[in-house]
Design a protein around this motif. Structure first.
Motif, PDB file in Angstrom:
ATOM      1  N   TYR A  33       0.819  -1.209   0.000  1.00 40.52           N
ATOM      2  CA  TYR A  33       0.000   0.000   0.000  1.00 40.52           C
ATOM      3  C   TYR A  33       0.857   1.265   0.000  1.00 40.52           C
ATOM      4  CZ  TYR A  33      -4.243  -2.740   0.903  1.00 40.52           C
ATOM      5  OH  TYR A  33      -5.305  -3.616   0.804  1.00 40.52           O
ATOM      6  N   ARG A  34       1.954   1.217   0.730  1.00 39.12           N
ATOM      7  CA  ARG A  34       2.818   2.408   0.788  1.00 39.12           C
ATOM      8  C   ARG A  34       3.330   2.763  -0.608  1.00 39.12           C
ATOM      9  NH1 ARG A  34       8.326   2.554   1.473  1.00 39.12           N
ATOM     10  NH2 ARG A  34       8.331   0.333   2.014  1.00 39.12           N
ATOM     11  N   HIS A  35       3.722   1.752  -1.380  1.00 39.17           N
ATOM     12  CA  HIS A  35       4.216   1.998  -2.735  1.00 39.17           C
ATOM     13  C   HIS A  35       3.065   2.418  -3.647  1.00 39.17           C
ATOM     14  CE1 HIS A  35       8.042   0.309  -1.543  1.00 39.17           C
ATOM     15  NE2 HIS A  35       7.424  -0.778  -1.106  1.00 39.17           N
ATOM     16  N   ALA A  36       1.916   1.748  -3.491  1.00 43.07           N
ATOM     17  CA  ALA A  36       0.761   2.093  -4.324  1.00 43.07           C
ATOM     18  C   ALA A  36       0.313   3.536  -4.077  1.00 43.07           C
ATOM     19  CB  ALA A  36      -0.388   1.125  -4.048  1.00 43.07           C
ATOM     20  N   ALA A  37       0.338   3.968  -2.833  1.00 44.38           N
ATOM     21  CA  ALA A  37      -0.018   5.344  -2.510  1.00 44.38           C
ATOM     22  C   ALA A  37       0.954   6.323  -3.155  1.00 44.38           C
ATOM     23  CB  ALA A  37      -0.025   5.533  -0.996  1.00 44.38           C
ATOM     24  N   ARG A  38       2.224   5.986  -3.117  1.00 47.09           N
ATOM     25  CA  ARG A  38       3.230   6.838  -3.765  1.00 47.09           C
ATOM     26  C   ARG A  38       3.002   6.877  -5.277  1.00 47.09           C
ATOM     27  NH1 ARG A  38       7.903   4.963  -5.643  1.00 47.09           N
ATOM     28  NH2 ARG A  38       7.785   3.106  -4.285  1.00 47.09           N
ATOM     29  N   HIS A  39       2.634   5.735  -5.859  1.00 44.90           N
ATOM     30  CA  HIS A  39       2.355   5.696  -7.291  1.00 44.90           C
ATOM     31  C   HIS A  39       1.154   6.573  -7.644  1.00 44.90           C
ATOM     32  CE1 HIS A  39       5.390   2.762  -7.575  1.00 44.90           C
ATOM     33  NE2 HIS A  39       4.670   1.675  -7.366  1.00 44.90           N
ATOM     34  N   LEU A  40       0.124   6.537  -6.788  1.00 41.64           N
ATOM     35  CA  LEU A  40      -1.061   7.349  -7.056  1.00 41.64           C
ATOM     36  C   LEU A  40      -0.720   8.832  -7.002  1.00 41.64           C
ATOM     37  CD1 LEU A  40      -4.074   7.428  -7.643  1.00 41.64           C
ATOM     38  CD2 LEU A  40      -4.491   7.354  -5.176  1.00 41.64           C
ATOM     39  N   ASP A  41       0.095   9.226  -6.053  1.00 34.32           N
ATOM     40  CA  ASP A  41       0.515  10.623  -5.971  1.00 34.32           C
ATOM     41  C   ASP A  41       1.315  11.021  -7.208  1.00 34.32           C
ATOM     42  OD1 ASP A  41      -0.719  10.782  -3.529  1.00 34.32           O
ATOM     43  OD2 ASP A  41       1.130  10.450  -2.371  1.00 34.32           O
ATOM     44  N   THR A  42       2.134  10.101  -7.710  1.00 40.05           N
ATOM     45  CA  THR A  42       2.890  10.379  -8.937  1.00 40.05           C
ATOM     46  C   THR A  42       1.944  10.522 -10.117  1.00 40.05           C
ATOM     47  OG1 THR A  42       4.776   9.113  -8.092  1.00 40.05           O
ATOM     48  CG2 THR A  42       4.718   9.536 -10.458  1.00 40.05           C
ATOM     49  N   CYS A  43       0.910   9.674 -10.184  1.00 40.21           N
ATOM     50  CA  CYS A  43      -0.088   9.783 -11.257  1.00 40.21           C
ATOM     51  C   CYS A  43      -0.737  11.161 -11.252  1.00 40.21           C
ATOM     52  CB  CYS A  43      -1.159   8.710 -11.108  1.00 40.21           C
ATOM     53  SG  CYS A  43      -0.615   7.046 -11.546  1.00 40.21           S
ATOM     54  N   ALA A  44      -1.049  11.664 -10.069  1.00 40.24           N
ATOM     55  CA  ALA A  44      -1.661  12.991  -9.958  1.00 40.24           C
ATOM     56  C   ALA A  44      -0.727  14.057 -10.499  1.00 40.24           C
ATOM     57  CB  ALA A  44      -2.012  13.279  -8.506  1.00 40.24           C
ATOM     58  N   ALA A  45       0.570  13.922 -10.214  1.00 42.65           N
ATOM     59  CA  ALA A  45       1.533  14.901 -10.707  1.00 42.65           C
ATOM     60  C   ALA A  45       1.712  14.792 -12.213  1.00 42.65           C
ATOM     61  CB  ALA A  45       2.875  14.701 -10.004  1.00 42.65           C
ATOM     62  N   LEU A  46       1.686  13.579 -12.743  1.00 42.87           N
ATOM     63  CA  LEU A  46       1.874  13.378 -14.181  1.00 42.87           C
ATOM     64  C   LEU A  46       0.671  13.854 -14.989  1.00 42.87           C
ATOM     65  CD1 LEU A  46       3.491   9.813 -14.295  1.00 42.87           C
ATOM     66  CD2 LEU A  46       4.625  12.004 -14.666  1.00 42.87           C
ATOM     67  N   ALA A  47      -0.511  13.824 -14.366  1.00 41.10           N
ATOM     68  CA  ALA A  47      -1.740  14.181 -15.087  1.00 41.10           C
ATOM     69  C   ALA A  47      -1.653  15.580 -15.686  1.00 41.10           C
ATOM     70  CB  ALA A  47      -2.941  14.065 -14.160  1.00 41.10           C
ATOM     71  N   ALA A  48      -0.972  16.470 -15.023  1.00 44.76           N
ATOM     72  CA  ALA A  48      -0.874  17.846 -15.513  1.00 44.76           C
ATOM     73  C   ALA A  48      -0.091  17.932 -16.815  1.00 44.76           C
ATOM     74  CB  ALA A  48      -0.218  18.729 -14.450  1.00 44.76           C
ATOM     75  N   ALA A  49       0.757  16.942 -17.077  1.00 48.52           N
ATOM     76  CA  ALA A  49       1.588  16.972 -18.287  1.00 48.52           C
ATOM     77  C   ALA A  49       0.950  16.222 -19.449  1.00 48.52           C
ATOM     78  CB  ALA A  49       2.960  16.377 -17.982  1.00 48.52           C
ATOM     79  N   ILE A  50      -0.186  15.594 -19.220  1.00 52.06           N
ATOM     80  CA  ILE A  50      -0.835  14.810 -20.277  1.00 52.06           C
ATOM     81  C   ILE A  50      -1.916  15.650 -20.938  1.00 52.06           C
ATOM     82  CG2 ILE A  50      -2.152  12.718 -20.781  1.00 52.06           C
ATOM     83  CD1 ILE A  50      -0.856  11.448 -18.301  1.00 52.06           C
ATOM     84  N   GLU A  51      -1.719  15.994 -22.200  1.00 55.86           N
ATOM     85  CA  GLU A  51      -2.680  16.828 -22.928  1.00 55.86           C
ATOM     86  C   GLU A  51      -3.765  15.999 -23.590  1.00 55.86           C
ATOM     87  OE1 GLU A  51      -0.452  19.169 -25.655  1.00 55.86           O
ATOM     88  OE2 GLU A  51       0.623  20.296 -24.094  1.00 55.86           O
ATOM     89  N   ASP A  52      -3.413  14.828 -24.083  1.00 57.04           N
ATOM     90  CA  ASP A  52      -4.374  13.996 -24.810  1.00 57.04           C
ATOM     91  C   ASP A  52      -4.440  12.618 -24.167  1.00 57.04           C
ATOM     92  OD1 ASP A  52      -6.045  12.742 -26.568  1.00 57.04           O
ATOM     93  OD2 ASP A  52      -4.654  12.771 -28.276  1.00 57.04           O
TER      94      ASP A  52
END
Length: 471
Positions: free
Chosen positions: A413-432
């Motif tokens: 869970y600790r790693h999965a939570a970190r991955h989810l936070d990274t997904c949130a940060a990456l979302a801003a860079a995804i245009e399409d």
């Protein structure tokens, strides 16, 4: 300039010998290991015989001890043994090599009592004794040992090699044994082999003799003897790819590459098993190159690339191409990787080459094949793709998150939570996002499906509200 209170050699020397001696006596009180080290240092002033007396005394004590040791006590024992080994291979060997050889044999007799007293499941004990056998080879080569007598000692050691401590003994003592010692050892092994035996005793004896004979053949640089050992005593083993490769490599080295190829051709390769295949392939490539059959070797490298996406073989293939042809060949190889039926193999290949663009394309095209349990692969791939290919990186991260939650792998869970936070940060860079679920929608689905997995949500920056988690 360092302060006078700084602990360094210069400042300590300034205290003078009497004061240092007083401090040492005080420091070593209650520290048996430090006391033994000091005794060894004092013994060095009286020559090798006095050092040997201290070492013998300590080795005898260790041989008699019988209490089982915990991990902390085992660490202290190994440190103690290392001190004794260094004393033998250092000052004693420098002044009296013959005495050092005698003591090293005594040291090696401790293998069984040491192994019986402590757990060696992590393999920390045996390297110490392997180092001692290496020391034995070095020191024995420096003194006038009788080859036949040394061969008799080696023979006895091989008969009592229950823990593998003497696995490299012949190789390490080859120089000291010389031709006469090796010949005497071979004769003793042949005599043993000729004795009648049956059952487990026969199998054990046959294995001991075979391995020793192979080591002797290597020590003599005799490829024919190496081959004859199998041909004369267990020819069926030559059908095994790994054994055939061992022999073929030695034949190629002595200019008998065609015989090596013939031997490899007779080995049985099972496409369902990988045991020995890599060794067989390398031996075949070496033989082909030795025969100036470079085109066949290149075809074999390419075939291996098609089968296993071997980066090493691809690099070897490209290195042997004429100038300007390697670029086109590299593109063909990378396209081959992209289309490979095994998704994990293809992704690992494109990641390690590396080709981030193709790796991202592969993930987007075959996202249903992402295995969230393969975190050793997906984690590094996602990290590598984050900057240039955030959408592909996000899919890798989501696969690991989904697996952890669906399988209730709380340790992840600790790693999965970190991955989810990274997904949130990456979302801003995804245009399409194309037909891929945007982050907000994905997050809402996670909250809906796993809202009661409190241990996970408490670890994320994207914490779910209580109302959402109860639905």
């Amino acid at each position: 300039m360092a302060a006078r209170t700084t602990l360094n050699a210069k400042n300590l020397e300034a205290l003078g010998a009497p004061r240092l001696a007083e401090l040492l006596i005080e420091v070593v009180q209650g520290n048996a290991s430090a006391k033994r080290l000091l005794r060894l240092a004092l013994a060095q002033q009286s020559g090798p015989a006095e050092i040997a007396r201290e070492v013998r005394k300590r080795l005898a004590t260790l041989a008699r001890a019988g209490s089982f040791l915990d991990s902390r006590q085992r660490k202290a024992l190994l440190k103690d043994l290392e001190q004794q080994r260094q004393a033998i291979s250092g000052p004693i060997a420098e002044q009296d090599p013959a005495l050092a050889v005698e003591l090293l044999w005594t040291f090696l007799e401790l293998v069984e009592p040491v192994i019986e007293r402590c757990d060696d499941s992590d393999g920390a004990v045996m390297p110490l004794f392997h180092q001692a056998t290496e020391d034995l080879g070095v020191v024995a080569a420096r003194c006038a040992v009788k080859p036949e007598a040394l061969a008799d000692q080696v023979y006895a050691a091989l008969m009592d090699n229950g823990y593998g401590q003497f696995d490299h003994l012949i190789e390490q003592l080859a120089g000291a044994l010389g031709e006469a010692g090796l010949a005497h050892l071979r004769q003793r092994l042949e005599t043993l082999r000729a004795r009648r035996a049956s059952g487990a005793a026969h199998e054990s004896r046959a294995s001991i003799v075979r391995l020793a004979m192979l080591d002797i053949a290597d020590a003599c640089g005799d490829a024919q003897a190496y081959l004859a050992e199998y041909q004369g005593h267990d020819p069926k083993l030559l059908a095994l790819p790994a054994i055939a490769a061992e022999v073929a490599e030695r034949l190629t080295t002595v200019g008998r590459a065609q015989e090596a190829l013939d031997l490899l051709d007779s080995a049985v390769l099972d496409e369902r098993r990988t045991a020995g295949r890599s060794e067989w392939l390398e031996a075949r490539l070496a033989a082909l190159e030795a025969l100036d059959r470079g085109q066949e070797a290149q075809a074999l490298r390419w075939a291996e690339l098609e089968r296993s996406l071997s980066i090493r073989h691809l690099r070897d293939y490209l290195r042997r191409l004429p100038d300007f042809e390697e670029v086109e060949a590299e593109e063909r190889a990378l396209d081959l990787g992209f289309d490979h039926p095994s998704f994990p193999l293809a992704l690992q290949f494109l990641h390690q080459w590396p080709d981030r663009r193709r790796a991202a394309r592969l993930i987007l095209a075959r996202q249903s094949e992402l295995d969230g349990d393969a975190y050793e692969l997906l984690g590094p791939v996602a990290e590598r793709l984050e900057r240039e290919q955030p959408l592909a990186a996000t899919l890798c991260l989501r696969a690991m998150i989904d697996f952890s939650l669906a399988q209730a792998r709380s340790t992840r869970y600790r790693h999965a939570a970190r991955h989810l936070d990274t997904c949130a940060a990456l979302a801003a860079a995804i245009e399409d996002w194309g037909d891929i679920e945007p982050h907000d929608s994905y997050l809402a689905r996670l909250r809906r499906d796993h809202g009661r997995t409190y241990g996970f949500w408490e670890l994320t920056a994207s914490r779910a509200s209580p109302s959402l988690m109860i639905r």
